[in-house]
Write a protein that holds these residues in place. Structure first.
Motif, PDB file in Angstrom:
ATOM      1  N   GLN A   1      46.247 -36.436  -8.957  1.00 44.82           N
ATOM      2  CA  GLN A   1      46.417 -36.181 -10.386  1.00 44.82           C
ATOM      3  C   GLN A   1      45.493 -37.069 -11.219  1.00 44.82           C
ATOM      4  O   GLN A   1      45.083 -36.673 -12.316  1.00 44.82           O
ATOM      5  N   VAL A   2      45.199 -38.270 -10.712  1.00 46.46           N
ATOM      6  CA  VAL A   2      44.309 -39.191 -11.390  1.00 46.46           C
ATOM      7  C   VAL A   2      43.212 -39.609 -10.424  1.00 46.46           C
ATOM      8  O   VAL A   2      43.493 -40.048  -9.315  1.00 46.46           O
ATOM      9  N   GLN A   3      41.976 -39.474 -10.849  1.00 45.22           N
ATOM     10  CA  GLN A   3      40.839 -39.937 -10.080  1.00 45.22           C
ATOM     11  C   GLN A   3      40.214 -41.134 -10.792  1.00 45.22           C
ATOM     12  O   GLN A   3      40.009 -41.098 -12.005  1.00 45.22           O
ATOM     13  N   LEU A   4      39.908 -42.181 -10.033  1.00 44.62           N
ATOM     14  CA  LEU A   4      39.398 -43.421 -10.588  1.00 44.62           C
ATOM     15  C   LEU A   4      38.068 -43.771  -9.937  1.00 44.62           C
ATOM     16  O   LEU A   4      37.942 -43.706  -8.717  1.00 44.62           O
ATOM     17  N   VAL A   5      37.098 -44.152 -10.745  1.00 44.79           N
ATOM     18  CA  VAL A   5      35.784 -44.530 -10.257  1.00 44.79           C
ATOM     19  C   VAL A   5      35.392 -45.856 -10.883  1.00 44.79           C
ATOM     20  O   VAL A   5      35.218 -45.947 -12.101  1.00 44.79           O
ATOM     21  N   GLU A   6      35.234 -46.884 -10.042  1.00 51.77           N
ATOM     22  CA  GLU A   6      34.836 -48.202 -10.513  1.00 51.77           C
ATOM     23  C   GLU A   6      33.316 -48.319 -10.543  1.00 51.77           C
ATOM     24  O   GLU A   6      32.618 -47.695  -9.752  1.00 51.77           O
ATOM     25  N   SER A   7      32.835 -49.172 -11.430  1.00 46.74           N
ATOM     26  CA  SER A   7      31.417 -49.473 -11.500  1.00 46.74           C
ATOM     27  C   SER A   7      31.231 -50.845 -12.134  1.00 46.74           C
ATOM     28  O   SER A   7      32.161 -51.400 -12.711  1.00 46.74           O
ATOM     29  N   GLY A   8      30.030 -51.384 -12.018  1.00 45.08           N
ATOM     30  CA  GLY A   8      29.702 -52.639 -12.665  1.00 45.08           C
ATOM     31  C   GLY A   8      29.632 -53.841 -11.751  1.00 45.08           C
ATOM     32  O   GLY A   8      29.272 -54.934 -12.200  1.00 45.08           O
ATOM     33  N   GLY A   9      29.975 -53.679 -10.491  1.00 44.94           N
ATOM     34  CA  GLY A   9      29.900 -54.789  -9.565  1.00 44.94           C
ATOM     35  C   GLY A   9      28.468 -55.154  -9.248  1.00 44.94           C
ATOM     36  O   GLY A   9      27.528 -54.430  -9.569  1.00 44.94           O
ATOM     37  N   ARG A  19      30.924 -57.300 -16.179  1.00 48.49           N
ATOM     38  CA  ARG A  19      31.948 -56.413 -16.705  1.00 48.49           C
ATOM     39  C   ARG A  19      32.113 -55.212 -15.802  1.00 48.49           C
ATOM     40  O   ARG A  19      31.171 -54.446 -15.583  1.00 48.49           O
ATOM     41  N   LEU A  20      33.314 -55.044 -15.292  1.00 52.67           N
ATOM     42  CA  LEU A  20      33.650 -53.900 -14.467  1.00 52.67           C
ATOM     43  C   LEU A  20      34.241 -52.793 -15.324  1.00 52.67           C
ATOM     44  O   LEU A  20      34.943 -53.056 -16.296  1.00 52.67           O
ATOM     45  N   SER A  21      33.961 -51.565 -14.942  1.00 53.18           N
ATOM     46  CA  SER A  21      34.507 -50.406 -15.625  1.00 53.18           C
ATOM     47  C   SER A  21      35.223 -49.520 -14.623  1.00 53.18           C
ATOM     48  O   SER A  21      34.818 -49.423 -13.460  1.00 53.18           O
ATOM     49  N   CYS A  22      36.269 -48.882 -15.069  1.00 48.52           N
ATOM     50  CA  CYS A  22      37.006 -47.923 -14.264  1.00 48.52           C
ATOM     51  C   CYS A  22      37.211 -46.682 -15.101  1.00 48.52           C
ATOM     52  O   CYS A  22      37.962 -46.707 -16.084  1.00 48.52           O
ATOM     53  N   ALA A  23      36.544 -45.613 -14.717  1.00 47.49           N
ATOM     54  CA  ALA A  23      36.641 -44.353 -15.434  1.00 47.49           C
ATOM     55  C   ALA A  23      37.682 -43.462 -14.770  1.00 47.49           C
ATOM     56  O   ALA A  23      37.634 -43.233 -13.566  1.00 47.49           O
ATOM     57  N   ALA A  24      38.607 -42.968 -15.568  1.00 48.03           N
ATOM     58  CA  ALA A  24      39.694 -42.141 -15.064  1.00 48.03           C
ATOM     59  C   ALA A  24      39.535 -40.705 -15.532  1.00 48.03           C
ATOM     60  O   ALA A  24      39.041 -40.437 -16.624  1.00 48.03           O
ATOM     61  N   SER A  25      39.975 -39.793 -14.690  1.00 47.86           N
ATOM     62  CA  SER A  25      39.963 -38.379 -15.038  1.00 47.86           C
ATOM     63  C   SER A  25      41.104 -37.678 -14.316  1.00 47.86           C
ATOM     64  O   SER A  25      41.676 -38.207 -13.364  1.00 47.86           O
ATOM     65  N   GLY A  26      41.437 -36.494 -14.790  1.00 48.58           N
ATOM     66  CA  GLY A  26      42.410 -35.669 -14.102  1.00 48.58           C
ATOM     67  C   GLY A  26      43.827 -35.695 -14.664  1.00 48.58           C
ATOM     68  O   GLY A  26      44.667 -34.927 -14.218  1.00 48.58           O
ATOM     69  N   SER A  27      44.096 -36.563 -15.630  1.00 48.99           N
ATOM     70  CA  SER A  27      45.423 -36.647 -16.208  1.00 48.99           C
ATOM     71  C   SER A  27      45.343 -37.272 -17.588  1.00 48.99           C
ATOM     72  O   SER A  27      44.253 -37.539 -18.098  1.00 48.99           O
ATOM     73  N   ILE A  28      46.501 -37.519 -18.176  1.00 51.51           N
ATOM     74  CA  ILE A  28      46.564 -38.142 -19.495  1.00 51.51           C
ATOM     75  C   ILE A  28      46.499 -39.649 -19.302  1.00 51.51           C
ATOM     76  O   ILE A  28      47.484 -40.295 -18.944  1.00 51.51           O
ATOM     77  N   PHE A  29      45.332 -40.217 -19.573  1.00 47.37           N
ATOM     78  CA  PHE A  29      45.072 -41.616 -19.281  1.00 47.37           C
ATOM     79  C   PHE A  29      45.975 -42.561 -20.055  1.00 47.37           C
ATOM     80  O   PHE A  29      46.414 -43.586 -19.533  1.00 47.37           O
ATOM     81  N   SER A  30      46.247 -42.234 -21.298  1.00 49.42           N
ATOM     82  CA  SER A  30      46.929 -43.165 -22.193  1.00 49.42           C
ATOM     83  C   SER A  30      48.343 -43.522 -21.753  1.00 49.42           C
ATOM     84  O   SER A  30      48.868 -44.563 -22.164  1.00 49.42           O
ATOM     85  N   ILE A  31      48.977 -42.715 -20.928  1.00 50.39           N
ATOM     86  CA  ILE A  31      50.347 -42.978 -20.517  1.00 50.39           C
ATOM     87  C   ILE A  31      50.438 -43.849 -19.268  1.00 50.39           C
ATOM     88  O   ILE A  31      51.534 -44.233 -18.866  1.00 50.39           O
ATOM     89  N   TYR A  32      49.311 -44.184 -18.669  1.00 45.91           N
ATOM     90  CA  TYR A  32      49.308 -44.951 -17.432  1.00 45.91           C
ATOM     91  C   TYR A  32      49.157 -46.440 -17.672  1.00 45.91           C
ATOM     92  O   TYR A  32      48.399 -46.876 -18.545  1.00 45.91           O
ATOM     93  N   VAL A  92      36.030 -57.261  -3.199  1.00 46.49           N
ATOM     94  CA  VAL A  92      35.958 -55.888  -3.653  1.00 46.49           C
ATOM     95  C   VAL A  92      37.049 -55.701  -4.698  1.00 46.49           C
ATOM     96  O   VAL A  92      38.216 -56.007  -4.446  1.00 46.49           O
ATOM     97  N   TYR A  93      36.673 -55.207  -5.852  1.00 47.54           N
ATOM     98  CA  TYR A  93      37.606 -55.018  -6.951  1.00 47.54           C
ATOM     99  C   TYR A  93      37.997 -53.551  -7.053  1.00 47.54           C
ATOM    100  O   TYR A  93      37.140 -52.668  -7.076  1.00 47.54           O
ATOM    101  N   TYR A  94      39.299 -53.320  -7.118  1.00 46.45           N
ATOM    102  CA  TYR A  94      39.848 -51.973  -7.134  1.00 46.45           C
ATOM    103  C   TYR A  94      40.599 -51.707  -8.432  1.00 46.45           C
ATOM    104  O   TYR A  94      41.345 -52.566  -8.916  1.00 46.45           O
ATOM    105  N   CYS A  95      40.433 -50.524  -8.950  1.00 47.96           N
ATOM    106  CA  CYS A  95      41.167 -50.062 -10.112  1.00 47.96           C
ATOM    107  C   CYS A  95      42.433 -49.344  -9.662  1.00 47.96           C
ATOM    108  O   CYS A  95      42.429 -48.620  -8.658  1.00 47.96           O
ATOM    109  N   ASN A  96      43.511 -49.543 -10.401  1.00 50.68           N
ATOM    110  CA  ASN A  96      44.803 -48.957 -10.059  1.00 50.68           C
ATOM    111  C   ASN A  96      45.441 -48.341 -11.292  1.00 50.68           C
ATOM    112  O   ASN A  96      45.366 -48.898 -12.384  1.00 50.68           O
ATOM    113  N   ALA A  97      46.069 -47.202 -11.099  1.00 51.51           N
ATOM    114  CA  ALA A  97      46.786 -46.531 -12.180  1.00 51.51           C
ATOM    115  C   ALA A  97      48.178 -46.157 -11.711  1.00 51.51           C
ATOM    116  O   ALA A  97      48.351 -45.629 -10.607  1.00 51.51           O
TER     117      ALA A  97
END
Length: 117
Positions: A1-9, A19-32, A92-97
């Motif tokens: 339902q949510v796909q996460l892609v990290e970048s910036g390492g 600065r690391l970034s985590c781009a989310a897609s596939g759901s309503i991001f604001s509620i996570y 290794v830095y991981y994004c979590n939702a």
């Protein structure tokens, strides 16, 4: 339902910033609720910082005062600003939702951060 892609390492010297970034897609991001974890070779995966859907933040003691987590709901992105980096931050830095009171969590593939002179 949510796909996460990290970048910036990358590779930085001690005392540097990243600065690391985590781009989310596939759901309503604001509620996570969002979080950054990290895992060094041979070590467990530990929570670094978190930010709730309401914007409340929390940090591991090891990064307090140096790291800042933030989110931009319009861009479906969570950030981790890392300053005064130390070799012990290498991991290794991981994004979590995750939604509150839900058992399912979503993870990105991770991005490598190396702090070395």
């Amino acid at each position: 339902q949510v796909q996460l892609v990290e970048s910036g390492g990358g590779l930085v010297q001690p005392g540097g910033s990243l600065r690391l970034s985590c781009a989310a897609s596939g759901s309503i991001f604001s509620i996570y609720n969002m979080a950054w974890y990290r895992q060094a070779p041979g070590k467990q995966r530990d929570l670094v910082a978190s930010i709730t859907s309401g914007g409340s933040t929390n940090y591991a003691d090891s990064v307090k005062g140096r790291f800042t987590i933030s989110r931009d709901n319009d861009k479906n992105t969570v950030y981790l600003q890392m300053n005064s980096l130390k070799p012990e931050d290498t991991a290794v830095y991981y994004c979590n939702a995750k939604r509150s009171f839900r058992t399912v969590a979503y993870w990105g593939q991770g991005t490598q951060v190396t702090v070395s002179s």
